[in-house]
Scaffold this active site. Sequence first.
Site, PDB file in Angstrom:
ATOM      1  N   ARG A 151       0.829  -1.216   0.000  1.00 22.61           N
ATOM      2  CA  ARG A 151       0.000   0.000   0.000  1.00 22.61           C
ATOM      3  C   ARG A 151       0.858   1.259   0.000  1.00 22.61           C
ATOM      4  NH1 ARG A 151      -2.792  -3.954   2.856  1.00 22.61           N
ATOM      5  NH2 ARG A 151      -1.761  -3.411   4.793  1.00 22.61           N
ATOM      6  N   GLU A 201       5.027  -9.081  14.061  1.00 23.91           N
ATOM      7  CA  GLU A 201       4.359  -9.423  15.320  1.00 23.91           C
ATOM      8  C   GLU A 201       4.787 -10.833  15.773  1.00 23.91           C
ATOM      9  OE1 GLU A 201       0.200  -8.854  14.975  1.00 23.91           O
ATOM     10  OE2 GLU A 201      -0.151  -9.228  17.107  1.00 23.91           O
TER      11      GLU A 201
HETATM   12  P1  AMP Z   1       4.223  -2.796  11.939  1.00 20.64           P
HETATM   13  O1  AMP Z   1       5.506  -3.304  11.351  1.00 20.64           O
HETATM   14  O2  AMP Z   1       3.771  -3.571  13.144  1.00 20.64           O
HETATM   15  O3  AMP Z   1       4.272  -1.304  12.213  1.00 20.64           O
HETATM   16  O4  AMP Z   1       3.091  -3.043  10.871  1.00 20.64           O
HETATM   17  C1  AMP Z   1       2.896  -2.175   9.803  1.00 20.64           C
HETATM   18  C2  AMP Z   1       2.582  -2.882   8.512  1.00 20.64           C
HETATM   19  O5  AMP Z   1       1.585  -3.876   8.691  1.00 20.64           O
HETATM   20  C3  AMP Z   1       2.048  -1.884   7.515  1.00 20.64           C
HETATM   21  O6  AMP Z   1       2.638  -2.159   6.239  1.00 20.64           O
HETATM   22  C4  AMP Z   1       0.551  -2.096   7.521  1.00 20.64           C
HETATM   23  O7  AMP Z   1       0.026  -2.028   6.216  1.00 20.64           O
HETATM   24  C5  AMP Z   1       0.330  -3.482   8.129  1.00 20.64           C
HETATM   25  N1  AMP Z   1      -0.655  -3.477   9.248  1.00 20.64           N
HETATM   26  C6  AMP Z   1      -0.383  -3.721  10.568  1.00 20.64           C
HETATM   27  N2  AMP Z   1      -1.501  -3.664  11.320  1.00 20.64           N
HETATM   28  C7  AMP Z   1      -2.516  -3.360  10.473  1.00 20.64           C
HETATM   29  C8  AMP Z   1      -3.946  -3.138  10.650  1.00 20.64           C
HETATM   30  N3  AMP Z   1      -4.546  -3.208  11.855  1.00 20.64           N
HETATM   31  N4  AMP Z   1      -4.668  -2.818   9.544  1.00 20.64           N
HETATM   32  C9  AMP Z   1      -4.078  -2.725   8.332  1.00 20.64           C
HETATM   33  N5  AMP Z   1      -2.766  -2.924   8.098  1.00 20.64           N
HETATM   34  C10 AMP Z   1      -1.981  -3.244   9.147  1.00 20.64           C
END
Ligand code: AMP
Length: 181
Positions: free
Chosen positions: A64, A101
């Site tokens: 995205r 995660e």
């Molecule tokens: P993080 O590495 O935990 O900051 O996760 C960010 C990435 O995961 C981004 O590329 C987001 O598109 C996706 N992502 C994580 N959580 C969500 C959520 N609740 N809704 C949509 N996309 C998410």
Amino acid sequence: MSLPNALDLRSAIRTIPDYPKPGIKFRDITTLLGNARAFRRTVDELVNPWAGSKIDKIAGIEARGFILGGAVAHQVSAGFVPIRKKGKLPYETVRIAYSLEYGIDEMEMHKDAVNEGDRVVLVDDLIATGGTAEGAVKLLRNMGAEVLAACFVIDLPELGGAAKLRALGVPVRTLISFEGH
Ligand code: AMP
């Protein structure tokens, strides 16, 4: 903190409960992208604080971040750099492991995608734990780029990602916050 009058952007985002797994609220920006007014406003607002600065490249995180980052790059007359999951880019790459995660993965970009001293703004749709964006910042810095800022439409502040990036010395811009994760 959310943008003033962010209501129209917030209402343009669709929330899908229990996707991709139980307990996760997926913040779906396809509805925002499909709304011409909301899409334009998002692109304008994402880089607003740096609009007068010289920006060499916008780096977008798959997938995205490509849609938003491509539009932002056009808007600020910068080049675009795709940061992808490993194995997708055709030329020689540089790679970094990053934490998800559950577990780790690797992302990469072309080794000639940025030049030493390039002023780069990172773009993605959402920051949660910040693992993905942290990996991208390190990858760009390893190649000598100066990361001017990281911009996201959505912040999930309880997961601490924006704070993590700020601790790395990266200014963070987010437009809308959602509670929880
Ligand atoms: P993080 O590495 O935990 O900051 O996760 C960010 C990435 O995961 C981004 O590329 C987001 O598109 C996706 N992502 C994580 N959580 C969500 C959520 N609740 N809704 C949509 N996309 C998410």
